[in-house]
Motif scaffolding. Structure first.
Motif, PDB file in Angstrom:
ATOM      1  N   PHE A 137     113.531  -8.698  82.817  1.00 20.92           N
ATOM      2  CA  PHE A 137     112.605  -7.571  82.960  1.00 20.92           C
ATOM      3  C   PHE A 137     112.994  -6.353  82.126  1.00 20.92           C
ATOM      4  O   PHE A 137     112.162  -5.481  81.905  1.00 20.92           O
ATOM      5  N   GLY A 138     114.246  -6.294  81.659  1.00 18.49           N
ATOM      6  CA  GLY A 138     114.703  -5.082  80.992  1.00 18.49           C
ATOM      7  C   GLY A 138     114.913  -5.156  79.501  1.00 18.49           C
ATOM      8  O   GLY A 138     114.813  -4.131  78.808  1.00 18.49           O
ATOM      9  N   ILE A 139     115.175  -6.347  78.976  1.00 12.23           N
ATOM     10  CA  ILE A 139     115.554  -6.427  77.558  1.00 12.23           C
ATOM     11  C   ILE A 139     114.400  -6.039  76.626  1.00 12.23           C
ATOM     12  O   ILE A 139     114.611  -5.541  75.524  1.00 12.23           O
ATOM     13  N   GLY A 140     113.170  -6.267  77.072  1.00  6.62           N
ATOM     14  CA  GLY A 140     112.013  -5.919  76.247  1.00  6.62           C
ATOM     15  C   GLY A 140     111.887  -4.426  75.992  1.00  6.62           C
ATOM     16  O   GLY A 140     111.366  -4.000  74.954  1.00  6.62           O
ATOM     17  N   PHE A 141     112.395  -3.602  76.927  1.00  8.61           N
ATOM     18  CA  PHE A 141     112.282  -2.144  76.775  1.00  8.61           C
ATOM     19  C   PHE A 141     113.248  -1.593  75.729  1.00  8.61           C
ATOM     20  O   PHE A 141     113.085  -0.477  75.257  1.00  8.61           O
ATOM     21  N   VAL A 142     114.274  -2.363  75.377  1.00 13.98           N
ATOM     22  CA  VAL A 142     115.260  -1.890  74.394  1.00 13.98           C
ATOM     23  C   VAL A 142     115.116  -2.647  73.073  1.00 13.98           C
ATOM     24  O   VAL A 142     116.024  -2.645  72.244  1.00 13.98           O
ATOM     25  N   GLY A 143     113.962  -3.316  72.907  1.00 13.53           N
ATOM     26  CA  GLY A 143     113.693  -4.014  71.653  1.00 13.53           C
ATOM     27  C   GLY A 143     114.265  -5.404  71.564  1.00 13.53           C
ATOM     28  O   GLY A 143     114.251  -6.022  70.490  1.00 13.53           O
ATOM     29  N   GLY A 144     114.790  -5.931  72.663  1.00 13.50           N
ATOM     30  CA  GLY A 144     115.338  -7.290  72.668  1.00 13.50           C
ATOM     31  C   GLY A 144     114.275  -8.325  72.962  1.00 13.50           C
ATOM     32  O   GLY A 144     113.110  -8.004  73.219  1.00 13.50           O
ATOM     33  N   ASN A 145     114.678  -9.579  72.936  1.00 12.30           N
ATOM     34  CA  ASN A 145     113.753 -10.687  73.152  1.00 12.30           C
ATOM     35  C   ASN A 145     114.390 -11.687  74.115  1.00 12.30           C
ATOM     36  O   ASN A 145     115.400 -12.333  73.781  1.00 12.30           O
ATOM     37  N   PHE A 146     113.815 -11.824  75.306  1.00 14.42           N
ATOM     38  CA  PHE A 146     114.379 -12.742  76.292  1.00 14.42           C
ATOM     39  C   PHE A 146     114.334 -14.192  75.815  1.00 14.42           C
ATOM     40  O   PHE A 146     115.137 -15.013  76.259  1.00 14.42           O
ATOM     41  N   CYS A 147     113.429 -14.520  74.910  1.00 15.36           N
ATOM     42  CA  CYS A 147     113.321 -15.885  74.394  1.00 15.36           C
ATOM     43  C   CYS A 147     114.608 -16.339  73.717  1.00 15.36           C
ATOM     44  O   CYS A 147     114.871 -17.545  73.618  1.00 15.36           O
ATOM     45  N   ASN A 148     115.425 -15.374  73.245  1.00 11.27           N
ATOM     46  CA  ASN A 148     116.708 -15.723  72.627  1.00 11.27           C
ATOM     47  C   ASN A 148     117.717 -16.236  73.641  1.00 11.27           C
ATOM     48  O   ASN A 148     118.748 -16.786  73.267  1.00 11.27           O
ATOM     49  N   PHE A 149     117.400 -16.056  74.934  1.00 14.90           N
ATOM     50  CA  PHE A 149     118.302 -16.495  75.990  1.00 14.90           C
ATOM     51  C   PHE A 149     117.720 -17.638  76.818  1.00 14.90           C
ATOM     52  O   PHE A 149     118.455 -18.308  77.538  1.00 14.90           O
ATOM     53  N   CYS A 150     116.431 -17.838  76.730  1.00 13.17           N
ATOM     54  CA  CYS A 150     115.770 -18.814  77.599  1.00 13.17           C
ATOM     55  C   CYS A 150     115.973 -20.241  77.096  1.00 13.17           C
ATOM     56  O   CYS A 150     115.557 -20.567  75.977  1.00 13.17           O
ATOM     57  N   PRO A 151     116.574 -21.123  77.889  1.00  7.34           N
ATOM     58  CA  PRO A 151     116.796 -22.508  77.450  1.00  7.34           C
ATOM     59  C   PRO A 151     115.513 -23.309  77.295  1.00  7.34           C
ATOM     60  O   PRO A 151     115.494 -24.317  76.589  1.00  7.34           O
ATOM     61  N   ALA A 152     114.410 -22.853  77.930  1.00  9.34           N
ATOM     62  CA  ALA A 152     113.143 -23.594  77.847  1.00  9.34           C
ATOM     63  C   ALA A 152     112.614 -23.649  76.415  1.00  9.34           C
ATOM     64  O   ALA A 152     111.875 -24.575  76.065  1.00  9.34           O
ATOM     65  N   ILE A 153     113.005 -22.694  75.594  1.00 10.85           N
ATOM     66  CA  ILE A 153     112.491 -22.655  74.225  1.00 10.85           C
ATOM     67  C   ILE A 153     113.043 -23.811  73.391  1.00 10.85           C
ATOM     68  O   ILE A 153     112.532 -24.124  72.320  1.00 10.85           O
ATOM     69  N   THR A 154     114.084 -24.463  73.877  1.00 10.21           N
ATOM     70  CA  THR A 154     114.651 -25.599  73.149  1.00 10.21           C
ATOM     71  C   THR A 154     113.949 -26.908  73.479  1.00 10.21           C
ATOM     72  O   THR A 154     114.271 -27.938  72.900  1.00 10.21           O
ATOM     73  N   VAL A 155     113.001 -26.877  74.409  1.00 10.11           N
ATOM     74  CA  VAL A 155     112.361 -28.119  74.843  1.00 10.11           C
ATOM     75  C   VAL A 155     110.897 -28.184  74.409  1.00 10.11           C
ATOM     76  O   VAL A 155     110.535 -28.946  73.510  1.00 10.11           O
ATOM     77  N   SER A 156     110.055 -27.379  75.034  1.00  7.99           N
ATOM     78  CA  SER A 156     108.611 -27.492  74.844  1.00  7.99           C
ATOM     79  C   SER A 156     108.142 -27.303  73.401  1.00  7.99           C
ATOM     80  O   SER A 156     107.462 -28.174  72.854  1.00  7.99           O
ATOM     81  N   PRO A 157     108.489 -26.196  72.722  1.00  5.95           N
ATOM     82  CA  PRO A 157     107.968 -26.015  71.359  1.00  5.95           C
ATOM     83  C   PRO A 157     108.501 -27.043  70.369  1.00  5.95           C
ATOM     84  O   PRO A 157     107.765 -27.533  69.507  1.00  5.95           O
ATOM     85  N   ILE A 158     109.774 -27.388  70.476  1.00  8.76           N
ATOM     86  CA  ILE A 158     110.360 -28.339  69.532  1.00  8.76           C
ATOM     87  C   ILE A 158     109.750 -29.720  69.704  1.00  8.76           C
ATOM     88  O   ILE A 158     109.428 -30.407  68.724  1.00  8.76           O
ATOM     89  N   LEU A 159     109.556 -30.152  70.949  1.00  9.22           N
ATOM     90  CA  LEU A 159     108.942 -31.457  71.195  1.00  9.22           C
ATOM     91  C   LEU A 159     107.507 -31.506  70.680  1.00  9.22           C
ATOM     92  O   LEU A 159     107.012 -32.560  70.299  1.00  9.22           O
ATOM     93  N   ALA A 160     106.842 -30.351  70.671  1.00 13.02           N
ATOM     94  CA  ALA A 160     105.466 -30.297  70.175  1.00 13.02           C
ATOM     95  C   ALA A 160     105.405 -30.149  68.662  1.00 13.02           C
ATOM     96  O   ALA A 160     104.326 -30.165  68.083  1.00 13.02           O
ATOM     97  N   GLY A 161     106.564 -30.027  68.014  1.00 14.45           N
ATOM     98  CA  GLY A 161     106.584 -29.909  66.561  1.00 14.45           C
ATOM     99  C   GLY A 161     106.503 -28.494  66.059  1.00 14.45           C
ATOM    100  O   GLY A 161     106.103 -28.260  64.926  1.00 14.45           O
ATOM    101  N   ILE A 162     106.878 -27.527  66.891  1.00 13.03           N
ATOM    102  CA  ILE A 162     106.837 -26.125  66.494  1.00 13.03           C
ATOM    103  C   ILE A 162     108.219 -25.708  65.998  1.00 13.03           C
ATOM    104  O   ILE A 162     109.221 -25.908  66.692  1.00 13.03           O
ATOM    105  N   GLY A 163     108.301 -25.132  64.825  1.00 12.77           N
ATOM    106  CA  GLY A 163     109.569 -24.650  64.302  1.00 12.77           C
ATOM    107  C   GLY A 163     109.938 -23.329  64.945  1.00 12.77           C
ATOM    108  O   GLY A 163     109.207 -22.353  64.815  1.00 12.77           O
ATOM    109  N   VAL A 164     111.051 -23.286  65.651  1.00 11.74           N
ATOM    110  CA  VAL A 164     111.495 -22.064  66.322  1.00 11.74           C
ATOM    111  C   VAL A 164     112.954 -21.793  65.980  1.00 11.74           C
ATOM    112  O   VAL A 164     113.678 -22.691  65.552  1.00 11.74           O
TER     113      VAL A 164
END
Length: 387
Positions: free
Chosen positions: A236-263
């Motif tokens: 809830f807080g990292i977005g207010f200081v210009g950060g990106n929670f997606c850099n910490f979320c393990p889910a980003i290593t599964v769904s987009p990559i399996l769908a063929g999305i370059g991340v």
């Protein structure tokens, strides 16, 4: 003394997590070009698609190594120990009986598999996509061909929510998120979340390989608490200081990559390795620290799905507490209230499956029983085999 140890452990965990947060943008695990190429059904069978899967292959390989090495080391220690010979002689004996799968569990696994498939490849294969209706599930918004939007991105990036979306979409966002949260609660964690499916598969792999897992205890769940609160703060807080929670979320290593999305994978790649290894030895590890799951759980008191307990039928065996992947102790200790629904409960039904007393525990929806404890079901594993 014990309180001081807890403070020290909490401080160490926070220091480690803050260090990871600091290096999130400077320590890439695996980087793809930030431009996501267009996807199509033909690309699933192409070299480009396989190249996109490369980080997932790396994560899987490192995770497998992280699982195999401790198992081999533990086995080696047991063999060379004083009781090594007796251990070898006892292997394969005294294993717990295997219950027949209940209809509830079959349905739960079926819904998880279908939903995960549709969330990852549904938009790609069937062209189904809704950008207005959002689900509070880690379906990963980096996957731009999934069926529906996930609310996790805008909840962790509130500045983008109010600056990029028109008022109509903001209203629809909050309305749809709140609707699914109230109606389903953490049923979404047990039935819909793709990350939940990944963790359950790791647990199944452990059982299939007959590997001994980590026995959960109260100290373990005490360690989870500061990590969970840090993840919530980060979410809830990292977005207010210009950060990106997606850099910490393990889910980003599964769904987009399996769908063929370059991340691009930063700390999230390392965390996914930790989650895969941890989920192999401890079921639903990430669910214990998931910030979005906690947010959904806050509405458990108004969700129609409840866990009910007949305290007069309970024999205080503790099977429900041992089976619970979330470490919910009140389901075992409660002796008066019929409603034992907890904010952490993911409605997986494991406590009910392991309860040996008829109707002692049950999962209900709007007062109607969907799944109840059954002595016959538990004892089915002890049924004599035909010779």
């Amino acid at each position: 003394m014990r309180k001081k140890k807890r403070i020290i452990v909490t401080a160490i965990v926070c220091i480690i997590m803050f260090a990871l947060a600091y290096f999130a943008l400077y320590l890439p695990f695996y980087i793809f070009s930030p431009e996501s190429y267009g996807t199509s059904l033909e690309k699933i069978f192409s070299y480009e698609y396989l190249k996109t899967l490369l980080p997932l292959f790396i994560i899987t390989a490192v995770s497998a190594l992280g699982i195999v090495l401790p198992v081999l080391i533990r086995l080696h220690i047991m063999i060379i120990g004083k009781n090594g010979r007796q251990y070898l002689n006892r292997r394969g004996t005294g294993k717990a009986p295997k219950q027949k799968p209940s209809v509830f569990m079959i349905v739960r696994w079926g819904i998880m598999a279908v939903f995960s498939f549709m969330m990852i490849w549904g938009g790609l294969l069937f062209g189904l996509r809704s950008t207005d209706i959002t689900l509070p599930v880690f379906s990963c918004p980096a996957n731009n061909v999934q069926m529906t939007e996930s609310s996790c991105y805008f909840l962790s990036h509130p500045k983008d929510l109010f600056t990029e979306l028109p008022l109509k979409n903001i209203i629809i966002f909050f309305a749809s998120t709140l609707l699914f949260t109230v109606l389903l609660g953490r049923v979404m964690c047990g039935f819909l979340c793709p990350m939940g499916l990944v963790q359950d598969i790791m647990d199944k792999l452990r059982k299939k390989t007959k590997t001994k897992g980590i026995t959960p205890n109260e100290r373990m769940y005490t360690v989870f608490k500061p990590i969970k609160w840090f993840m919530i703060l980060l979410f809830f807080g990292i977005g207010f200081v210009g950060g990106n929670f997606c850099n910490f979320c393990p889910a980003i290593t599964v769904s987009p990559i399996l769908a063929g999305i370059g991340v691009s994978l930063y700390v999230s790649g390392f965390l996914m390795i930790f989650i895969l290894i941890g989920s192999f030895f401890k079921r639903r590890l990430f669910c214990n620290i998931c910030p979005l799951g906690y947010l959904v759980g806050l509405f458990h008191k108004i969700s129609p799905f409840r866990i009910k307990k007949d305290c007069t039928a309970c024999t205080e065996c503790g099977a429900c507490y041992e089976a619970c992947p979330m470490g919910i102790k009140t389901i075992y200790t409660e002796r008066e209230k019929a409603d034992v629904t907890d904010a952490s409960c993911i409605m997986c039904g494991e406590c009910i499956r392991c309860c040996p007393e008829d109707n002692a525990l049950s999962l209900t929806c709007a007062g109607k029983k969907l799944y109840t404890a059954s002595r016959k079901s538990v004892m089915s594993g002890y049924a004599p085999k035909d010779r």
